[in-house]
Every structure is written in structure tokens, then in C-alpha cells.
Design a protein around this motif. Sequence first.
Motif, PDB file in Angstrom:
ATOM      1  N   ASP A   3      23.523   7.355 -25.259  1.00  0.00           N
ATOM      2  CA  ASP A   3      23.618   5.892 -25.673  1.00  0.00           C
ATOM      3  C   ASP A   3      22.320   5.238 -25.106  1.00  0.00           C
ATOM      4  OD1 ASP A   3      25.736   6.459 -26.978  1.00  0.00           O
ATOM      5  OD2 ASP A   3      27.112   6.217 -25.129  1.00  0.00           O
ATOM      6  N   ALA A   4      22.082   5.358 -24.269  1.00  0.00           N
ATOM      7  CA  ALA A   4      20.917   4.230 -23.338  1.00  0.00           C
ATOM      8  C   ALA A   4      19.796   5.017 -22.609  1.00  0.00           C
ATOM      9  CB  ALA A   4      21.849   3.407 -22.444  1.00  0.00           C
ATOM     10  N   VAL A   5      18.708   3.973 -22.303  1.00  0.00           N
ATOM     11  CA  VAL A   5      17.534   4.470 -21.709  1.00  0.00           C
ATOM     12  C   VAL A   5      17.585   3.513 -20.444  1.00  0.00           C
ATOM     13  CG1 VAL A   5      15.255   4.832 -21.934  1.00  0.00           C
ATOM     14  CG2 VAL A   5      16.424   5.381 -23.909  1.00  0.00           C
ATOM     15  N   ALA A   6      16.874   4.039 -19.366  1.00  0.00           N
ATOM     16  CA  ALA A   6      16.967   3.208 -18.159  1.00  0.00           C
ATOM     17  C   ALA A   6      15.652   3.646 -17.535  1.00  0.00           C
ATOM     18  CB  ALA A   6      17.909   3.600 -17.214  1.00  0.00           C
ATOM     19  N   ILE A   7      14.906   2.656 -17.342  1.00  0.00           N
ATOM     20  CA  ILE A   7      13.517   2.834 -16.512  1.00  0.00           C
ATOM     21  C   ILE A   7      13.697   1.940 -15.317  1.00  0.00           C
ATOM     22  CG2 ILE A   7      11.067   2.250 -16.738  1.00  0.00           C
ATOM     23  CD1 ILE A   7      11.321   2.105 -19.550  1.00  0.00           C
ATOM     24  N   ALA A   8      13.339   2.696 -14.062  1.00  0.00           N
ATOM     25  CA  ALA A   8      13.371   1.985 -12.675  1.00  0.00           C
ATOM     26  C   ALA A   8      12.101   1.774 -12.034  1.00  0.00           C
ATOM     27  CB  ALA A   8      14.461   2.478 -11.737  1.00  0.00           C
ATOM     28  N   VAL A   9      11.771   0.607 -11.649  1.00  0.00           N
ATOM     29  CA  VAL A   9      10.564   0.715 -10.707  1.00  0.00           C
ATOM     30  C   VAL A   9      10.646   0.370  -9.351  1.00  0.00           C
ATOM     31  CG1 VAL A   9       8.234  -0.537 -10.446  1.00  0.00           C
ATOM     32  CG2 VAL A   9       9.243  -0.149 -12.650  1.00  0.00           C
ATOM     33  N   ARG A  10      10.462   1.197  -8.614  1.00  0.00           N
ATOM     34  CA  ARG A  10      10.737   1.216  -6.914  1.00  0.00           C
ATOM     35  C   ARG A  10       9.795   1.253  -6.296  1.00  0.00           C
ATOM     36  NH1 ARG A  10      12.663   0.827  -2.242  1.00  0.00           N
ATOM     37  NH2 ARG A  10      14.337   2.254  -1.531  1.00  0.00           N
ATOM     38  N   ASP A  11       9.751   0.038  -5.232  1.00  0.00           N
ATOM     39  CA  ASP A  11       8.323  -0.165  -4.262  1.00  0.00           C
ATOM     40  C   ASP A  11       9.321   0.007  -2.839  1.00  0.00           C
ATOM     41  OD1 ASP A  11       8.834  -2.731  -2.889  1.00  0.00           O
ATOM     42  OD2 ASP A  11       9.139  -3.244  -5.198  1.00  0.00           O
ATOM     43  N   TYR A  12       8.331   0.140  -1.759  1.00  0.00           N
ATOM     44  CA  TYR A  12       8.934   0.284  -0.661  1.00  0.00           C
ATOM     45  C   TYR A  12       8.352  -0.513   0.400  1.00  0.00           C
ATOM     46  CZ  TYR A  12      10.888   4.686  -2.283  1.00  0.00           C
ATOM     47  OH  TYR A  12      11.606   5.432  -3.080  1.00  0.00           O
ATOM     48  N   GLY A  13       7.984  -1.937  -0.104  1.00  0.00           N
ATOM     49  CA  GLY A  13       7.247  -2.960   0.540  1.00  0.00           C
ATOM     50  C   GLY A  13       8.228  -3.643   1.158  1.00  0.00           C
ATOM     51  N   CYS A  72      13.912  -2.658  -5.989  1.00  0.00           N
ATOM     52  CA  CYS A  72      13.764  -1.901  -7.132  1.00  0.00           C
ATOM     53  C   CYS A  72      14.321  -2.845  -8.478  1.00  0.00           C
ATOM     54  CB  CYS A  72      14.759  -0.540  -7.003  1.00  0.00           C
ATOM     55  SG  CYS A  72      14.857   0.434  -8.394  1.00  0.00           S
ATOM     56  N   PHE A  73      13.729  -2.591  -9.611  1.00  0.00           N
ATOM     57  CA  PHE A  73      14.106  -3.274 -10.756  1.00  0.00           C
ATOM     58  C   PHE A  73      14.456  -2.071 -11.760  1.00  0.00           C
ATOM     59  CE2 PHE A  73      11.725  -6.745  -8.660  1.00  0.00           C
ATOM     60  CZ  PHE A  73      12.336  -7.832  -9.147  1.00  0.00           C
ATOM     61  N   ARG A  74      15.593  -2.370 -12.500  1.00  0.00           N
ATOM     62  CA  ARG A  74      16.084  -1.184 -13.343  1.00  0.00           C
ATOM     63  C   ARG A  74      16.224  -2.158 -14.786  1.00  0.00           C
ATOM     64  NH1 ARG A  74      21.745   1.592 -12.460  1.00  0.00           N
ATOM     65  NH2 ARG A  74      22.558  -0.650 -13.159  1.00  0.00           N
ATOM     66  N   LEU A  75      15.530  -1.568 -15.869  1.00  0.00           N
ATOM     67  CA  LEU A  75      15.824  -1.711 -17.110  1.00  0.00           C
ATOM     68  C   LEU A  75      16.480  -0.794 -17.815  1.00  0.00           C
ATOM     69  CD1 LEU A  75      15.072  -3.820 -19.533  1.00  0.00           C
ATOM     70  CD2 LEU A  75      13.036  -2.228 -19.920  1.00  0.00           C
ATOM     71  N   THR A  76      17.704  -1.413 -18.561  1.00  0.00           N
ATOM     72  CA  THR A  76      18.533  -0.510 -19.213  1.00  0.00           C
ATOM     73  C   THR A  76      18.553  -1.027 -20.607  1.00  0.00           C
ATOM     74  OG1 THR A  76      19.772  -0.216 -17.378  1.00  0.00           O
ATOM     75  CG2 THR A  76      21.019   0.714 -19.332  1.00  0.00           C
ATOM     76  N   ILE A  77      18.235  -0.251 -21.759  1.00  0.00           N
ATOM     77  CA  ILE A  77      18.368  -0.613 -23.063  1.00  0.00           C
ATOM     78  C   ILE A  77      19.024   0.595 -24.032  1.00  0.00           C
ATOM     79  CG2 ILE A  77      16.322  -2.096 -23.042  1.00  0.00           C
ATOM     80  CD1 ILE A  77      14.674   0.264 -24.067  1.00  0.00           C
ATOM     81  N   PRO A  78      19.853  -0.139 -24.987  1.00  0.00           N
ATOM     82  CA  PRO A  78      20.441   0.944 -25.899  1.00  0.00           C
ATOM     83  C   PRO A  78      19.321   1.815 -26.712  1.00  0.00           C
ATOM     84  CG  PRO A  78      20.666  -1.144 -26.931  1.00  0.00           C
ATOM     85  CD  PRO A  78      19.925  -1.422 -25.516  1.00  0.00           C
ATOM     86  N   ARG A  79      19.696   3.044 -27.000  1.00  0.00           N
ATOM     87  CA  ARG A  79      18.754   3.764 -27.785  1.00  0.00           C
ATOM     88  C   ARG A  79      18.650   3.256 -29.142  1.00  0.00           C
ATOM     89  NH1 ARG A  79      19.014   9.996 -26.209  1.00  0.00           N
ATOM     90  NH2 ARG A  79      16.688   9.789 -27.284  1.00  0.00           N
ATOM     91  N   GLU A  80      19.792   2.946 -29.687  1.00  0.00           N
ATOM     92  CA  GLU A  80      19.686   2.294 -31.004  1.00  0.00           C
ATOM     93  C   GLU A  80      20.015   0.695 -31.002  1.00  0.00           C
ATOM     94  OE1 GLU A  80      22.710   4.291 -33.474  1.00  0.00           O
ATOM     95  OE2 GLU A  80      21.838   6.243 -32.928  1.00  0.00           O
ATOM     96  N   GLY A  92       0.850  -1.327   0.081  1.00  0.00           N
ATOM     97  CA  GLY A  92       0.004   0.242   0.150  1.00  0.00           C
ATOM     98  C   GLY A  92       0.825   1.340   0.060  1.00  0.00           C
ATOM     99  N   LEU A  93       2.091   1.137   0.052  1.00  0.00           N
ATOM    100  CA  LEU A  93       3.023   2.371  -0.118  1.00  0.00           C
ATOM    101  C   LEU A  93       3.178   2.937  -1.540  1.00  0.00           C
ATOM    102  CD1 LEU A  93       5.553   1.431   2.611  1.00  0.00           C
ATOM    103  CD2 LEU A  93       3.929   3.083   2.757  1.00  0.00           C
ATOM    104  N   PRO A  94       3.537   3.868  -1.780  1.00  0.00           N
ATOM    105  CA  PRO A  94       4.064   4.517  -3.050  1.00  0.00           C
ATOM    106  C   PRO A  94       4.629   3.928  -3.920  1.00  0.00           C
ATOM    107  CG  PRO A  94       3.500   6.684  -1.558  1.00  0.00           C
ATOM    108  CD  PRO A  94       3.652   5.107  -0.677  1.00  0.00           C
ATOM    109  N   ILE A  95       4.615   3.750  -5.132  1.00  0.00           N
ATOM    110  CA  ILE A  95       5.332   3.184  -6.074  1.00  0.00           C
ATOM    111  C   ILE A  95       5.782   4.388  -7.146  1.00  0.00           C
ATOM    112  CG2 ILE A  95       5.535   1.362  -7.606  1.00  0.00           C
ATOM    113  CD1 ILE A  95       3.421  -0.102  -6.222  1.00  0.00           C
ATOM    114  N   VAL A  96       7.385   4.435  -7.235  1.00  0.00           N
ATOM    115  CA  VAL A  96       7.952   5.231  -8.197  1.00  0.00           C
ATOM    116  C   VAL A  96       8.284   4.762  -9.451  1.00  0.00           C
ATOM    117  CG1 VAL A  96       9.397   7.334  -8.215  1.00  0.00           C
ATOM    118  CG2 VAL A  96       8.506   6.665  -6.067  1.00  0.00           C
ATOM    119  N   VAL A  97       8.216   5.165 -10.623  1.00  0.00           N
ATOM    120  CA  VAL A  97       8.712   4.596 -11.824  1.00  0.00           C
ATOM    121  C   VAL A  97       9.518   5.725 -12.527  1.00  0.00           C
ATOM    122  CG1 VAL A  97       8.277   3.810 -14.074  1.00  0.00           C
ATOM    123  CG2 VAL A  97       6.454   3.359 -12.275  1.00  0.00           C
TER     124      VAL A  97
END
Length: 537
Positions: free
Chosen positions: A435-445, A503-511, A423-428
Motif C-alpha cells: 500500500d505505501a512507500v517510505a523514504i527515510a534520511v538518517r544522519d548521525y550528527g 532521521c526524517f521519514r516520508l511515507t506516501i501511498p502507492r496509489e 562529516g559522518l555518513p548519511i544513509v537514505v
Amino acid sequence: MRDFDWRGWVRRGAAVWRSSLQLRTVAITVLLSSVAVMVIAGYMSLSVGANLFDASRDQLTRTSVNATLAGQQVFDAADEGLGLEDLDVMMGEAAKVIESVASSTGGTSYAILRTPGQEGSRVPSDVQTQGLGSESLISQELRDVVAASTEQRTYWQSVALRQDADTADHPGLVVGSTLDIRGAQYELYLVYDIQDTQDTLVLVQQTLGLGGFALLALIGVVTFVVVRLVVGPVRLAAETSQRLAAGELEVRIPVQGDDVIATLARSFNGMATSMQQQITRLAALSQVQQRFVSDVSHELRTPLTTIRLAGDVLYDQRDTFPPATARTAELLHTQVERFELLLADLLEMSRYDAGAVDMETEPTNLVRLVEDAIESLASLAESKGSELRLVAPGGHFEADVDPRRIRRILQNLVSNAIDHGDGLPIVVWIDSDQDAVAIAVRDYGVGMSQAALERVFDRFWRADPSRQRTTGGTGLGLAIALEDAALHGGWLEVWSDGDNGSCFRLTIPRERGADLRSSPLELPPNDDIPSLEAPHA
């Protein structure tokens, strides 16, 4: 004119040095042999030089003693009544006798000098060879030693005999002794040229040098041949192992003879045969397993479709059923949906295992894609009491990705965060660099233990099997997400700190096809949101 690229040559030479065992072995052997040959040749040169000099010095000293005795006999035989002029004549005759004796062993000049500090004038004058230059050849130190001698003995000193301007100086030896002429002490100095001894030493040194070079060349050739005999089979084994690693399982090392190398080749071939059999058997089992999963999944689709249609009919009419029957219809509907998801995931994993997965990439605004994924799960998060937040400091940007697979990764990560967020906030978080793009999903559970972190991407594994899941996952979501990330040439990483969430972090190249070097986001991202407080135990 183009500058010489010495750095490139140094790099290429260093690369050859590191990659060639044969070169290193020959070079080190020749180097160490060179040191040994130099030490031995130097010792032999010094020893031969010292022996030649000692022998020449002893011979010249004996000649000087004979010359001194011959000159002294001339003076001893003189009549005591001779006048000064007669004594000068006798001095000349004695000098000729001394010169004749000394010339037999290379004596070049002489000098008969009266010792300073003596009284009396009825003594002959000094005699010396013309051009001797006694001040330069006969040092004052030698004269002092000879003058102070109280015994009939000789003293010597090494000198350099100057020739002409175009010729190098010759090595020489000055031998001094004393003469008694009518009660007055004279000093006899004989100068010898020992260039022949020096020439002999030079010849010996040249012979040693040429012999040393010939020996080093022979050592280098022998080492090259021996190392080639040893390294050749090793190189062949390395090339064969590389071909085996590349998938050419039928290659083998030729076996010749019965020596150690042949034994190694037979053992290697036996190992390769065993590996080929094991790999072939495992590949066959893997193919059977993949075909079984694929066939079962496809075969189950037809009865599942029938069950789904029948279940939908029952589910739509559940209000007319008794309460127990209505609940059964609802459970049937839920489990049929979960069964469909499981079949879809199994088919997807079988395609990954078979290497039959293709991407359909296109320029995609990932911020919009993340917003859509969050919006699709907003009602689920609201039902769990969690607030979904998006932080995109990099703004809106595009990357060449497969949007369907990226959306699937995000939905899996966010739904897992909702299930474990308490039930705590989840931050994306989403950010990028050149060169790269990163997406991180952070929960506080509840977070995960270290053992859970090591297995979180395993198929059908759950950190807490007894924990109730709202999203009804199949246990393959994170495994498929990891495959989707790898298909893009990216990383999917996880972090957890006990009760402080995950926290899960996805990192992918832009090209597409580019290599990743770093991620634009930290793991976990550095946030300063005061309202995000993890529950305390």
C-alpha cells in the motif's frame, strides 16, 4: 434459503443504541420501572395471597370446631346401654350432623377414624366419605399430631385435591380434631376445597399484571414525550453546530419562549454570531496576507531580475576588480541567488495557503528518483566529508506521485542532513509494501532537542540560528516539504536522539487517494552499520 444475518442486525441495533439518546433514555426508564413494578406487584401478590389463605383457614378451622362439637354432642347424648349395632347407627347420624355443618363452608368429605393402640371392642367402626382415599389426603404426620393431642384443638394441613384426568388439582385443606366415643379416642378429619380462594388470588394477580403492563406503557409514553421535548432542541443544536462546522456560518437555532432551552438557543446563537464575525475577520486578514505575500513576491521579481543581470555582469568581471570589490561582487551574487530562492518559496507557500496547488502525478520509479537526488548532492556531501549511502531492500518499484515535489522533499532532507551530519555518513532508506512507500534520511550528527522536534516544521524556524549553513536555505524548506507530503496524502515524520543524529521519514501511498495505515520503514530504520559512529561529547 438465505441464512438470517443476525450479526448484522446486532451491529445495526448497537449503532442505533449508541446514536439515539432518546432510545436509551426511554429504554432505561422502562427497564427500571419494570423492575420496580415487578417488585411491588410481587410483594402485593404474596401479601394478598397470604391474607386470603389465612382468612380462609381461620374460617374453616372455626367450622371444624363447630362440627366437632356437634358430633361430640350426638355421642354424649347416647344411652350408655346401646349395643354395638346401635353405636354404628349413631356413628352414621353423627357423621351426617358433622357433614351438614362442614358443607356450609365448602367441606367436601370427612373421616372418623379410631386412634390406633387402644383396647376394647365395644366401639363403633370407622366412617369416611366414599372415595376419600385417606391414605393419600390424610398424612401420617397429621394423624400422629392429632392422636398425640391432649387438648380440644384443631390441626390443619394443605393438600391437593385430585379431580379427574382432564382437570387440574384443586388446593385443599385437611383439618383434624379428636372425638371421645364411650371412652375411646377417635380422630375427625374434614377436607375442604379452597379453589374459590385460589380463584380470587388468580384474579388479583391478573389485575396486578394488567395494571403493571398498563403502567409501564404509560411510563414509556410519558418518558418518550418528555425526552422528545428535551432532546429535540439538543438535536437541533447538534445539527446546527455541524452545519456551522461545515462552513454555513449564517445558520442559527430558532428561539421560542423564555425557558432554559430558549436561553440556551440565544446563547448558542450569540456564540455563533461572534464566531462568524471572528472567522470572517480572520479570513479577510488571511486573504490580505496571502495577497500581500503574492503581490510582493511578484512585484519583487522585476527589480530582482534587473539586479540579477547587473550582478551577473559584475560577477563575471570580478577578476578585473580590486580584491575588496571582487569579494563584494561574489557576496552580491550569492545573496541574489538566495533572494531568488526565498521568493520562489514564498510564492509556493502562498499557493498552499490559498489552496491553489495542483499535482501532476505519474508512475515514477522512486529508487531512480532517490538516486538522482543523491547524485545531485554528492559534490556538496563530499565537500562536507559525508558519504551518501542508499539502502533499498525493496528493490525497484513504481508509485503514482508528483516527481518534482518528491525530488524537492528529498533534496531538502538530504541537504539538511549534510549541513548537520558533521562529516559522518548519511544513509537514505527506501522500502515499500502493498500500500505505501517510505523514504527515510538518517544522519548521525548533532541531533535535535525535544523542543526543536516540536518546531522543526515551523516556517522560518531554525534549531541553531548561529550555525553556518552550506546550502543557504530560506527557512521554508521543511514547511514546504510537509505540505508536499500532505498533498500526496502522506506523512513526514522526524526522530532525533540527542547526539546520535536525526532521521526524517516520508511515507506516501502507492496509489493516489489511497489511505495510509502504516509505514514500511521503522523510525529510525533498524541499521547495523558498524562504521556509523556518532561523535562523542
